[in-house]
Design a protein around this motif. Structure first.
Motif, PDB file in Angstrom:
ATOM      1  N   THR A   1      16.803 -17.902  11.612  1.00 49.31           N
ATOM      2  CA  THR A   1      17.554 -17.314  12.495  1.00 49.31           C
ATOM      3  C   THR A   1      17.116 -16.993  13.943  1.00 49.31           C
ATOM      4  O   THR A   1      16.349 -16.848  14.625  1.00 49.31           O
ATOM      5  CB  THR A   1      18.246 -16.402  12.003  1.00 49.31           C
ATOM      6  OG1 THR A   1      17.519 -15.268  11.909  1.00 49.31           O
ATOM      7  CG2 THR A   1      18.717 -16.069  10.882  1.00 49.31           C
TER       8      THR A   1
ATOM      9  N   GLU B   1      14.813  -7.477  -1.926  1.00 49.96           N
ATOM     10  CA  GLU B   1      15.134  -7.172  -0.628  1.00 49.96           C
ATOM     11  C   GLU B   1      14.185  -6.673   0.517  1.00 49.96           C
ATOM     12  O   GLU B   1      14.708  -5.984   1.764  1.00 49.96           O
ATOM     13  CB  GLU B   1      16.870  -6.787  -0.450  1.00 49.96           C
ATOM     14  CG  GLU B   1      17.233  -8.130  -0.664  1.00 49.96           C
ATOM     15  CD  GLU B   1      18.850  -8.204  -0.462  1.00 49.96           C
ATOM     16  OE1 GLU B   1      19.271  -7.168  -0.158  1.00 49.96           O
ATOM     17  OE2 GLU B   1      19.696  -8.794  -1.730  1.00 49.96           O
ATOM     18  N   HIS B   2      13.183  -6.036   0.083  1.00 48.05           N
ATOM     19  CA  HIS B   2      12.345  -5.500   0.948  1.00 48.05           C
ATOM     20  C   HIS B   2      10.761  -6.321   0.743  1.00 48.05           C
ATOM     21  O   HIS B   2      10.328  -6.765   2.043  1.00 48.05           O
ATOM     22  CB  HIS B   2      11.816  -4.291  -0.320  1.00 48.05           C
ATOM     23  CG  HIS B   2      11.153  -3.134   1.123  1.00 48.05           C
ATOM     24  ND1 HIS B   2      10.131  -2.847   0.668  1.00 48.05           N
ATOM     25  CD2 HIS B   2      12.240  -1.660   1.901  1.00 48.05           C
ATOM     26  CE1 HIS B   2      10.290  -1.819   1.500  1.00 48.05           C
ATOM     27  NE2 HIS B   2      11.387  -1.574   2.337  1.00 48.05           N
TER      28      HIS B   2
ATOM     29  N   VAL C   1      12.171   0.369   5.997  1.00 48.59           N
ATOM     30  CA  VAL C   1      12.703  -1.628   5.643  1.00 48.59           C
ATOM     31  C   VAL C   1      11.464  -2.295   5.895  1.00 48.59           C
ATOM     32  O   VAL C   1      11.817  -2.987   7.628  1.00 48.59           O
ATOM     33  CB  VAL C   1      13.688  -2.043   5.398  1.00 48.59           C
ATOM     34  CG1 VAL C   1      13.680  -3.220   4.490  1.00 48.59           C
ATOM     35  CG2 VAL C   1      14.353  -0.703   4.849  1.00 48.59           C
ATOM     36  N   PRO C   2      10.288  -2.935   5.499  1.00 49.96           N
ATOM     37  CA  PRO C   2       9.443  -3.627   6.177  1.00 49.96           C
ATOM     38  C   PRO C   2      10.156  -5.441   6.844  1.00 49.96           C
ATOM     39  O   PRO C   2       9.572  -6.341   6.495  1.00 49.96           O
ATOM     40  CB  PRO C   2       8.536  -3.999   6.108  1.00 49.96           C
ATOM     41  CG  PRO C   2       8.376  -3.747   4.089  1.00 49.96           C
ATOM     42  CD  PRO C   2       9.687  -2.493   4.521  1.00 49.96           C
ATOM     43  N   ARG C   3      11.659  -5.181   6.952  1.00 45.15           N
ATOM     44  CA  ARG C   3      12.294  -7.109   6.629  1.00 45.15           C
ATOM     45  C   ARG C   3      11.751  -7.844   7.871  1.00 45.15           C
ATOM     46  O   ARG C   3      11.834  -6.678   9.154  1.00 45.15           O
ATOM     47  CB  ARG C   3      13.438  -6.854   7.162  1.00 45.15           C
ATOM     48  CG  ARG C   3      14.345  -6.919   5.500  1.00 45.15           C
ATOM     49  CD  ARG C   3      15.514  -7.252   5.208  1.00 45.15           C
ATOM     50  NE  ARG C   3      16.198  -6.711   4.076  1.00 45.15           N
ATOM     51  CZ  ARG C   3      17.680  -7.351   3.932  1.00 45.15           C
ATOM     52  NH1 ARG C   3      17.751  -7.633   4.671  1.00 45.15           N
ATOM     53  NH2 ARG C   3      17.772  -7.059   2.569  1.00 45.15           N
ATOM     54  N   GLU C   4      11.882  -8.778   7.703  1.00 46.44           N
ATOM     55  CA  GLU C   4      12.024  -9.934   9.742  1.00 46.44           C
ATOM     56  C   GLU C   4      12.412 -10.425   9.741  1.00 46.44           C
ATOM     57  O   GLU C   4      13.682 -10.844   8.462  1.00 46.44           O
ATOM     58  CB  GLU C   4      10.074 -10.333   9.039  1.00 46.44           C
ATOM     59  CG  GLU C   4       9.447 -10.308   8.424  1.00 46.44           C
ATOM     60  CD  GLU C   4       7.995 -11.445   8.409  1.00 46.44           C
ATOM     61  OE1 GLU C   4       8.413 -12.231   7.985  1.00 46.44           O
ATOM     62  OE2 GLU C   4       7.276 -11.029   8.968  1.00 46.44           O
ATOM     63  N   PRO C   5      12.776 -10.827  10.708  1.00 49.63           N
ATOM     64  CA  PRO C   5      14.324 -11.652  10.701  1.00 49.63           C
ATOM     65  C   PRO C   5      13.729 -13.174   9.964  1.00 49.63           C
ATOM     66  O   PRO C   5      12.269 -13.258  10.475  1.00 49.63           O
ATOM     67  CB  PRO C   5      14.225 -11.870  12.394  1.00 49.63           C
ATOM     68  CG  PRO C   5      12.556 -11.526  12.651  1.00 49.63           C
ATOM     69  CD  PRO C   5      11.928 -10.254  11.560  1.00 49.63           C
ATOM     70  N   SER C   6      14.654 -13.505  10.154  1.00 51.54           N
ATOM     71  CA  SER C   6      14.352 -15.118   9.103  1.00 51.54           C
ATOM     72  C   SER C   6      13.989 -16.231  10.172  1.00 51.54           C
ATOM     73  O   SER C   6      14.558 -16.272  11.126  1.00 51.54           O
ATOM     74  CB  SER C   6      15.715 -15.263   8.394  1.00 51.54           C
ATOM     75  OG  SER C   6      15.785 -16.871   7.903  1.00 51.54           O
ATOM     76  N   PRO C   7      12.557 -16.725   9.631  1.00 54.20           N
ATOM     77  CA  PRO C   7      11.851 -18.218  10.937  1.00 54.20           C
ATOM     78  C   PRO C   7      13.722 -18.981  10.831  1.00 54.20           C
ATOM     79  O   PRO C   7      13.007 -19.409  12.133  1.00 54.20           O
ATOM     80  CB  PRO C   7      11.389 -18.017   9.421  1.00 54.20           C
ATOM     81  CG  PRO C   7      11.559 -17.743   9.167  1.00 54.20           C
ATOM     82  CD  PRO C   7      11.858 -16.708   8.455  1.00 54.20           C
TER      83      PRO C   7
ATOM     84  N   ASP D   1       9.157 -15.618   4.139  1.00 56.43           N
ATOM     85  CA  ASP D   1       8.885 -16.527   4.917  1.00 56.43           C
ATOM     86  C   ASP D   1       7.903 -17.385   4.336  1.00 56.43           C
ATOM     87  O   ASP D   1       7.330 -17.106   3.680  1.00 56.43           O
ATOM     88  CB  ASP D   1       7.953 -16.199   6.271  1.00 56.43           C
ATOM     89  CG  ASP D   1       7.733 -17.413   7.569  1.00 56.43           C
ATOM     90  OD1 ASP D   1       7.419 -17.589   6.907  1.00 56.43           O
ATOM     91  OD2 ASP D   1       7.229 -16.769   8.478  1.00 56.43           O
TER      92      ASP D   1
ATOM     93  N   PRO E   1       6.745  -9.436   3.648  1.00 53.71           N
ATOM     94  CA  PRO E   1       7.856  -8.389   4.088  1.00 53.71           C
ATOM     95  C   PRO E   1       9.245  -9.549   3.644  1.00 53.71           C
ATOM     96  O   PRO E   1       8.980 -10.974   4.044  1.00 53.71           O
ATOM     97  CB  PRO E   1       8.013  -8.600   5.002  1.00 53.71           C
ATOM     98  CG  PRO E   1       6.555  -9.576   5.452  1.00 53.71           C
ATOM     99  CD  PRO E   1       5.996  -9.499   4.866  1.00 53.71           C
ATOM    100  N   ALA E   2      10.360  -9.385   3.635  1.00 56.04           N
ATOM    101  CA  ALA E   2      11.330 -10.220   3.195  1.00 56.04           C
ATOM    102  C   ALA E   2      11.936 -10.559   4.677  1.00 56.04           C
ATOM    103  O   ALA E   2      11.715 -10.133   5.466  1.00 56.04           O
ATOM    104  CB  ALA E   2      12.549  -8.280   2.330  1.00 56.04           C
ATOM    105  N   VAL E   3      12.849 -11.428   4.308  1.00 58.47           N
ATOM    106  CA  VAL E   3      13.510 -11.785   5.530  1.00 58.47           C
ATOM    107  C   VAL E   3      14.749 -11.969   6.137  1.00 58.47           C
ATOM    108  O   VAL E   3      15.083 -11.520   4.130  1.00 58.47           O
ATOM    109  CB  VAL E   3      12.710 -13.212   6.379  1.00 58.47           C
ATOM    110  CG1 VAL E   3      11.403 -13.460   6.337  1.00 58.47           C
ATOM    111  CG2 VAL E   3      13.356 -14.471   4.551  1.00 58.47           C
ATOM    112  N   CYS E   4      15.613 -12.104   6.557  1.00 57.98           N
ATOM    113  CA  CYS E   4      16.644 -12.024   6.654  1.00 57.98           C
ATOM    114  C   CYS E   4      17.897 -12.793   6.010  1.00 57.98           C
ATOM    115  O   CYS E   4      17.321 -13.884   6.699  1.00 57.98           O
ATOM    116  CB  CYS E   4      16.926 -10.989   7.706  1.00 57.98           C
ATOM    117  SG  CYS E   4      17.510  -9.633   8.140  1.00 57.98           S
TER     118      CYS E   4
END
Lengths: 278, 455, 274
Positions: free
Chosen positions: B444, A254-255, B436-442, A229, A274-277
């Motif tokens: 999306t 990716e983490h 896995v500490p992934r966040e939704p992309s801001p 982010d 933290p990673a974002v998708c």
């Protein structure tokens, strides 16, 4: 439960002030964990919503405090854990920014509610006597049953960690890139190159940092990347008040991205983005 | 009527305007044989500042035949005196039957700036506080007071001074008063030796507004002058004086918070609100809450025909509207974001609403006492029926105070009760290796909320 | 195709390099009052025009000499988003950079690469999307009449005069005249007050004063304020008005050891209502 600490060296006092000021810029509240030989600060430990990143600072008490005494509430406990407003804490220590501070005491005490009293003794040019300035920062004592929620984070694994000699350009870049795109991709390669990529509908911005020192390399992969982010990244860089210019960036594919500033040997500021998708 | 000044003097006037603009939205100007005075009153009418320039500051000073006074908008005044660096010569003119103030600034590079500001009203404010003798007086360099003020947050509203013969302690709280548990207390202990003059004969604790104090401090800084604080007891007016070469004199009068803890009835208050100085003293000594305040008397020029012609309607309304300025100057209002935040557990906030009739009666009596004074319509101050007077219970009784905090025992803090529910486990889970500490992309869109069983 | 690849510029139809971006950056910032800009390159140089409605137009003009390197094939013209361009030039904040600009063909992005001087191992490349655009309005011919009032003023001084104009005013009235007041700006539409500023033609800030007639015209204060940023970095300003009050401000900016670059504003007067 007792806590008392004393600082006397002007350089250390200013460094400590810079750490606290950085935390104050990052979030409204912070958690102070007092151990027998270490002091930790954590901000944004709850990552669910805030636009600022998780940041923590670990300070070896003996580095800054010639006097440091901590007694937990019960003999079997190792810590005192306190929650407080980081803005108040920042303001209380801002007196250390200017010169002329003789000493600064921190004292946990109960006035009408528990607080950390910051007592600075300020030498005046006009007088030989020192003036005492006291700020009582209200704190909430976090009971041991809740400590599990406030554990000092572990530094995450990373495939590749690079050390950036100068923060200046990266800092300005990230501040500007947050307006370009809501997410930033960090790509690092084993030959010491870091690319920061921001993509928007109207433009693509690729920034390249070359010839970086490799701090840590795990496995045989040539490259690793992670998107984060951009507001969180920018919040971390924008908040920094420390004089240090060197930064280590560790990328866990990716983490997450781990940012680390070594203020001195045993005084370290960390952040995890933290990673974002994508 | 014409008044002219050389550039550097004009810059001092400009600074005075800037300081007064931090006090009130209107500027009152009074010119007599000897001086030009500028005044402003704050919105809650708890502070009046005045800055007076002797005629020697001016090159041309057309002394008026009778005292001249007027009111103009502060905004306009501020706009003229904003950029003064280039100004070489300044000319002030009262024009057109006293309906306009013209300011002519002759600047470098043959540039001339001119402003015409309309005079809103021929109105004045003054107070009947005796500013001569106060039992306590401390004087110090502006740097000292700037130093003190800079230790307090800019959002702070009040400053409390605890003065005795041995020290003065500046605080943002009242000792013993219950404050919000998020409120950071700050205190600064000063020794008499830090002041140029220190004469505290009456031990006291007073609380006043810091904003106006800072406004005048700014002006003292510009003059490189020292400040004199004069005060009596809590509830009595607090004075700040600045003097420079006998040519510039500033006086800031502020009301102070009454520390009395006695619950008071509404009628008591109404009476107190309009009593004169001497009566206030008496009331205070009785240990009752008081709105310590002298009155603002509003003067209008004895009916000059022009004014009457310009504002024919006002006259009719005078008697009704007079009260708006006849109500006392000094009231404390904690309407917006008090620095000592609510809720204070021990405190009760009493809001006294003035009943219009009585307030008017009181005002009429006062008006009658000074037959020469004429009332006026004041557009800005709140009408009397909406004047809120708030008092904080400050729990000043010694018994009520919590024990002294410096003792060693107080450092021991009992463990807080354990929290009943398990809370805030999101974070710990983040660092479990399986997560896995992934966040939704801001950027999306989230189509379904998290299904977190822990919440 | 074979011919083109022989050129040192490959497929690129426009390539330009600048040693220092500061002045270019300031000039771009000073005309960023609307979203879209029109970029035109020819052998004469580079022009970027921004318009708002039909009442204000600003054009940045850089002659080939203002660049370290300047290559253009044919006439190129495209639209782009001004704030994106400005953001891109500001990526490294106040750090000094050199710059390379490249454009291949219609529909391709404009590529700008920044090289900060303080660290040769750092660079950033921005690819900015381009689009088709209309021709800008030509006001120029209106001000070529002989009866135009012309005043040349030193930039920093005029900037101060403009900057100090009361911001709450809705309109400004400009007077240019051979007689007193030679040059006067008055605020219109402020409650209870009127402010004015007057500069004598003999003032040292005047470099040339040539007014043949008295022209009184009013402009939206908001539009006059749009020139403030440009004025702040201008060394010289030419103020021109014709008899109906069409106002041209021609500003000269001096780059670091480079040739001058120019920013030109045209502002349409308000109709007289009283």
């Amino acid at each position: 439960m007792k806590f008392r600490a004393l600082m006397q060296d002007p350089l250390y006092m200013r460094e400590f002030q810079a750490i606290v000021a950085t935390l104050a810029k990052l979030a409204k509240d912070c958690v102070m964990i007092l151990g027998s030989r270490q002091m930790h600060f954590i901000v944004n430990e709850d990552q669910s919503s805030a636009a600022s990143p998780l940041v923590w600072a670990s300070i070896a008490a003996e580095e800054y405090f010639p006097e440091y005494r901590m007694e937990a509430a019960r003999p079997d406990q190792e810590y005192i854990v306190l929650g407080m407003s980081s803005a108040n804490l920042g303001r209380a220590f801002s007196v250390l920014r200017g010169g002329g501070v003789n000493s600064c005491k921190l004292k946990l005490q109960r006035i009408q509610f528990p607080c950390i009293s910051v007592i600075a003794s300020v030498l005046l040019s006009s007088s030989t006597e020192a003036r005492e300035v006291v700020h009582d920062v209200p704190v909430t004592i976090i009971p041991a049953s809740d400590w599990s929620a406030y554990v000092v984070p572990r530094v995450p694994n990373s495939q590749l960690a690079l050390s950036l000699p100068s923060l200046r350009l990266l800092r300005s870049l990230i501040d500007k890139l947050k307006n370009v795109s809501p997410s930033l991709e960090f790509q690092a390669s084993f030959d010491g190159e870091l690319n920061v990529i921001a993509t928007s509908e109207m433009s693509t911005v690729t920034s390249r940092f070359q010839k970086l020192l490799i701090r840590n390399l795990v496995g045989s992969q040539q490259e690793t990347s992670c998107s984060v982010d951009s507001r969180k990244a920018s919040a971390f860089f924008g908040a920094l008040q420390l004089p240090n210019d060197e930064l280590t960036i560790g990328i866990d594919r990716e983490h997450s991205i781990h940012l680390q500033i070594d203020v001195r040997q045993d005084v370290v500021l960390h952040s995890i983005l933290p990673a974002v998708c994508m | 009527m014409k008044y002219t000044l050389e550039g550097s003097n004009a810059r001092v006037i400009a600074k005075a305007v800037q300081s007064l603009s931090k006090v009130g939205k209107e500027m009152f100007i009074e010119i007599d044989q000897q001086s030009l005075q500028m005044r402003a009153i704050n919105a809650t009418q708890s502070a009046v500042g005045s800055i007076s320039f002797k005629r020697s500051v001016f090159e041309v000073f057309d002394a008026p035949n009778s005292d001249f006074y007027c009111k103009i908008s502060m905004k306009g005044c501020l706009a003229v005196f904003r950029n003064m660096n280039e100004v070489e010569y300044c000319e002030l003119n009262i024009l057109d039957n006293q309906t306009n103030l013209q300011v002519n600034l002759r600047c470098k590079l043959e540039t001339t700036k001119e402003a015409t500001i309309s005079i809103i009203d021929d109105q004045n404010i003054n107070t009947n506080i005796n500013t001569d003798q106060m039992p306590n007086l401390i004087r110090g360099d502006h740097k000292l007071f700037t130093d003190i003020s800079s230790n307090f947050n800019s959002s702070e509203e009040e400053l409390t001074l605890e003065a005795n013969s041995g020290s003065v302690v500046a605080k943002n709280y009242i000792e013993g008063a219950r404050v919000n548990d998020k409120f950071m207390r700050t205190q600064l202990k000063l020794k008499p030796s830090e002041f140029d003059q220190y004469q505290v004969t009456k031990e006291t604790i007073i609380t006043f507004c810091i904003k106006e104090f800072r406004a005048f401090l700014l002006f003292a800084e510009c003059l490189n002058a020292s400040l004199t604080l004069e005060f009596d007891d809590a509830g009595m007016p607090f004075l700040l004086k600045i003097k420079k070469h006998a040519e510039i004199e500033c006086l800031l009068i502020m009301s102070t918070l009454s520390p009395d803890d006695v619950s008071f009835s509404e009628d008591y208050c109404q009476r107190d609100l309009t009593v004169q100085d001497a009566d206030v003293r008496e009331t205070v000594s009785k240990g009752k809450n008081s709105a310590p305040g002298p009155n603002v008397t509003s003067k209008r020029k004895s009916s000059t025909s022009e004014t009457a012609a310009v504002q024919p309607k006002r006259r009719l309304e005078d008697s009704q509207l007079e009260t708006s300025l006849e109500t006392p100057l000094f009231q404390f209002r904690h309407s917006e974001a008090p620095s000592v935040q609510q809720p204070r557990i021990l405190a009760e906030v009493d809001t006294v609403v003035l009943i219009e009739d009585e307030a008017e009666q009181e005002a009429l009596m006062l008006a009658a006492a000074d037959a020469a004074l004429e009332a006026s319509m004041a557009p800005a101050p709140a009408p009397p029926n909406s004047t809120e007077v708030c008092f904080f219970n400050t729990d000043s009784s010694k018994e009520g105070r919590p024990p002294e905090t410096s003792s060693e025992d107080d450092e021991t803090i009992p463990q807080s009760p354990e929290r009943p529910n398990k809370m805030r486990t999101i974070f710990s889970r983040c660092f479990q290796s399986t997560y896995v500490p992934r966040e939704p992309s801001p950027n999306t869109q989230i189509y379904a909320p998290n299904s977190d069983t822990e919440d | 195709m074979a011919e083109e690849t022989q050129s040192p510029y490959g497929e690129y139809k426009f390539v330009a390099r600048l040693d220092h971006i500061k002045t270019f950056n300031q000039a771009i910032k000073s005309i960023c009052f609307n979203d879209y800009g029109m970029l035109q390159v020819s052998e004469d140089g580079l022009r970027i025009t921004v318009e708002q409605g039909k009442s204000i137009q600003a054009t940045l003009f850089m002659p080939p000499g203002a660049f370290k390197e300047f290559f253009v094939q044919d006439f190129q013209s495209f639209g782009l988003k001004m704030n994106v361009l400005s953001e891109c030039l500001n990526l490294f904040g106040p750090a000094d950079c050199s710059l390379r600009m490249m454009f291949r063909d219609q529909g391709d992005p404009l590529r700008i690469t920044l090289y900060p001087y303080e660290d040769e191992d750092v660079s950033t490349e921005c690819a900015i999307k381009t689009m088709d655009c209309e021709e800008p309005i030509d006001y120029d011919k209106n001000l070529k009449d002989t009866d135009v009032n012309v005043i040349f003023v030193k930039g920093p001084n005029l900037s101060k005069v403009f900057h100090e104009l009361e911001k709450s005013a809705e309109e400004f009235e400009f007077v240019t005249s051979p007689d007193r007041p030679h040059f006067k700006i008055t605020t219109v539409g402020i409650m209870q007050a009127v402010f004015s500023v007057e500069v004598a033609k003999t003032s040292p800030m005047m470099m040339m004063f040539n007014c043949k007639q008295t022209v009184v015209a009013r402009y939206k204060s908001q539009q006059i304020r749009m020139t403030n940023k440009a004025m702040q970095s201008a060394t010289k300003v030419a103020i021109k008005t014709n008899s109906i009050g069409l106002l041209e401000l021609h500003l000269v900016m001096q780059g670091e050891g480079q040739e001058e670059i120019f920013v030109q504003f045209f502002i349409i007067p308000l109709l007289h209502t009283d």
